[in-house]
Design a protein around this motif. Structure first.
Motif, mmCIF file in Angstrom:
data_model
loop_
_atom_site.group_PDB
_atom_site.id
_atom_site.type_symbol
_atom_site.label_atom_id
_atom_site.label_comp_id
_atom_site.label_asym_id
_atom_site.label_seq_id
_atom_site.Cartn_x
_atom_site.Cartn_y
_atom_site.Cartn_z
ATOM 1 N N TYR A 111 -5.430 -3.344 2.490
ATOM 2 C CA TYR A 111 -5.464 -1.995 1.921
ATOM 3 C C TYR A 111 -4.314 -1.153 2.476
ATOM 4 C CZ TYR A 111 -7.077 2.734 0.859
ATOM 5 O OH TYR A 111 -7.165 4.038 0.419
ATOM 6 N N ASP A 112 -4.059 -1.277 3.772
ATOM 7 C CA ASP A 112 -2.939 -0.547 4.384
ATOM 8 C C ASP A 112 -1.609 -0.993 3.790
ATOM 9 O OD1 ASP A 112 -4.712 0.774 6.062
ATOM 10 O OD2 ASP A 112 -4.555 -0.752 7.642
ATOM 11 N N LEU A 113 -1.456 -2.288 3.589
ATOM 12 C CA LEU A 113 -0.236 -2.821 2.996
ATOM 13 C C LEU A 113 -0.054 -2.295 1.573
ATOM 14 C CD1 LEU A 113 2.218 -4.705 2.970
ATOM 15 C CD2 LEU A 113 0.671 -6.584 2.351
ATOM 16 N N LEU A 114 -1.147 -2.270 0.827
ATOM 17 C CA LEU A 114 -1.113 -1.729 -0.540
ATOM 18 C C LEU A 114 -0.612 -0.288 -0.540
ATOM 19 C CD1 LEU A 114 -1.958 -1.640 -3.591
ATOM 20 C CD2 LEU A 114 -4.250 -1.020 -2.788
ATOM 21 N N ARG A 115 -1.135 0.531 0.369
ATOM 22 C CA ARG A 115 -0.735 1.937 0.427
ATOM 23 C C ARG A 115 0.737 2.077 0.794
ATOM 24 N NH1 ARG A 115 -4.553 5.959 3.534
ATOM 25 N NH2 ARG A 115 -3.009 7.311 2.536
ATOM 26 N N LYS A 116 1.203 1.276 1.729
ATOM 27 C CA LYS A 116 2.614 1.332 2.136
ATOM 28 C C LYS A 116 3.531 1.030 0.947
ATOM 29 C CE LYS A 116 2.470 2.074 6.667
ATOM 30 N NZ LYS A 116 3.166 3.217 7.329
ATOM 31 N N ILE A 117 3.156 0.033 0.178
ATOM 32 C CA ILE A 117 3.979 -0.363 -0.967
ATOM 33 C C ILE A 117 3.979 0.733 -2.026
ATOM 34 C CG2 ILE A 117 4.138 -1.995 -2.901
ATOM 35 C CD1 ILE A 117 3.126 -4.167 -0.984
ATOM 36 N N LYS A 118 2.810 1.283 -2.318
ATOM 37 C CA LYS A 118 2.712 2.305 -3.368
ATOM 38 C C LYS A 118 3.327 3.633 -2.945
ATOM 39 C CE LYS A 118 0.908 -0.481 -6.205
ATOM 40 N NZ LYS A 118 1.751 -0.967 -7.337
ATOM 41 N N GLU A 119 3.459 3.861 -1.645
ATOM 42 C CA GLU A 119 4.100 5.084 -1.154
ATOM 43 C C GLU A 119 5.615 4.981 -1.158
ATOM 44 O OE1 GLU A 119 2.422 5.623 2.689
ATOM 45 O OE2 GLU A 119 0.499 6.384 1.945
ATOM 46 N N SER A 120 6.133 3.764 -1.321
ATOM 47 C CA SER A 120 7.579 3.560 -1.321
ATOM 48 C C SER A 120 8.132 3.726 -2.729
ATOM 49 C CB SER A 120 7.914 2.154 -0.799
ATOM 50 O OG SER A 120 9.275 1.831 -1.036
ATOM 51 N N SER A 121 9.114 4.604 -2.893
ATOM 52 C CA SER A 121 9.709 4.829 -4.213
ATOM 53 C C SER A 121 10.422 3.583 -4.725
ATOM 54 C CB SER A 121 10.693 6.000 -4.152
ATOM 55 O OG SER A 121 11.721 5.745 -3.196
#
Length: 239
Positions: A111-121
């Motif tokens: 879940y943390d990895l998912l958020r990091k990816i989606k927060e990256s433009s």
């Protein structure tokens, strides 16, 4: 006779369990995906280029006894390493079309990895699929709300791999649409600038022509201007 080969999409598989990691890697390869498998979310971020590792030699003061010439090295993980003034930078050299990750991992969860990816433009359009051996509705909903494309229950089966290709194609479609929007925007701005420049050029030419005519008229003596007016009047009456 040459046989045309289809585009091989690249999937990044993330799982701390070596058994599950080998299983998903094998299933992906059977489905003709190119696969890179890593054991943690932080390692996945490195591979995606989100990690910038700065290391300075402790024995060397800044800008002293350190080579100012940059060195380049392509390492086995697909990174271009650039070292300048004792600082080490990592630049991603691979193109990932989909990330499939386990949910429960030590350190950084799926879940943390998912958020990091989606927060990256730069990475937000990469599809992310979550895997878990626990069927917890609240966990599933949280991941889907955060932007996950699928939530697969372990053990993952070969039939689950069929769900990945539509997700990859959807991500590629978003990428192509973004490129088209950028290109169209550039074309619009360029055309508008060209039209504006042409209008300015035309206006300037008209002003210059008018100024020249005015200067020529002002350069005539009173007698010549009078003769010119008389000639014009005569031509007008003759008509």
């Amino acid at each position: 006779m040459a046989v045309a080969t289809e585009t091989q999409f690249h999937v990044l598989a993330v799982d701390d369990s070596i058994i599950d990691r080998k299983l998903i890697e094998r299933l992906l390869r059977i489905s003709s995906f190119q696969v890179t498998a890593v054991e943690s979310g932080s390692k996945a971020l490195e591979l995606l280029g989100l990690r910038e590792d700065l290391k300075s030699p402790p024995s060397a003061p800044p800008y002293q006894n350190v080579s100012t010439r940059p060195s380049f090295n392509l390492n086995f993980e697909g990174f271009l390493e650039i070292r300048v003034l004792g600082l080490l930078f990592f630049i991603q050299e691979i193109d990932v079309n989909l990330v499939i990750t386990d949910y429960s991992m030590p350190g950084m969860t799926g879940y943390d990895l998912l958020r990091k990816i989606k927060e990256s433009s730069a990475l937000k359009d990469i599809p992310v699929v979550i895997m878990s051996s626990e069927n917890v509705p609240s966990r599933i909903n949280r991941c889907l709300e955060e932007g996950a494309e699928e939530f697969l229950l372990k053990p993952v089966k070969q039939s689950d791999m069929n769900k990945l290709m539509p997700r990859i194609l959807k991500g590629k479609s978003k990428e192509n649409q973004l490129e088209n929007n950028i290109n169209n925007g550039f074309c619009t701005v360029t055309c508008e600038n060209t039209i504006t420049d042409n209008m300015k050029s035309s206006t300037n030419s008209t002003n210059i022509s008018g100024n020249k005519r005015k200067a020529m008229d002002e350069g005539f003596s009173p007698e010549r201007r009078k003769a010119r007016l008389s000639s014009s009047n005569w031509q007008c009456c003759d008509i």
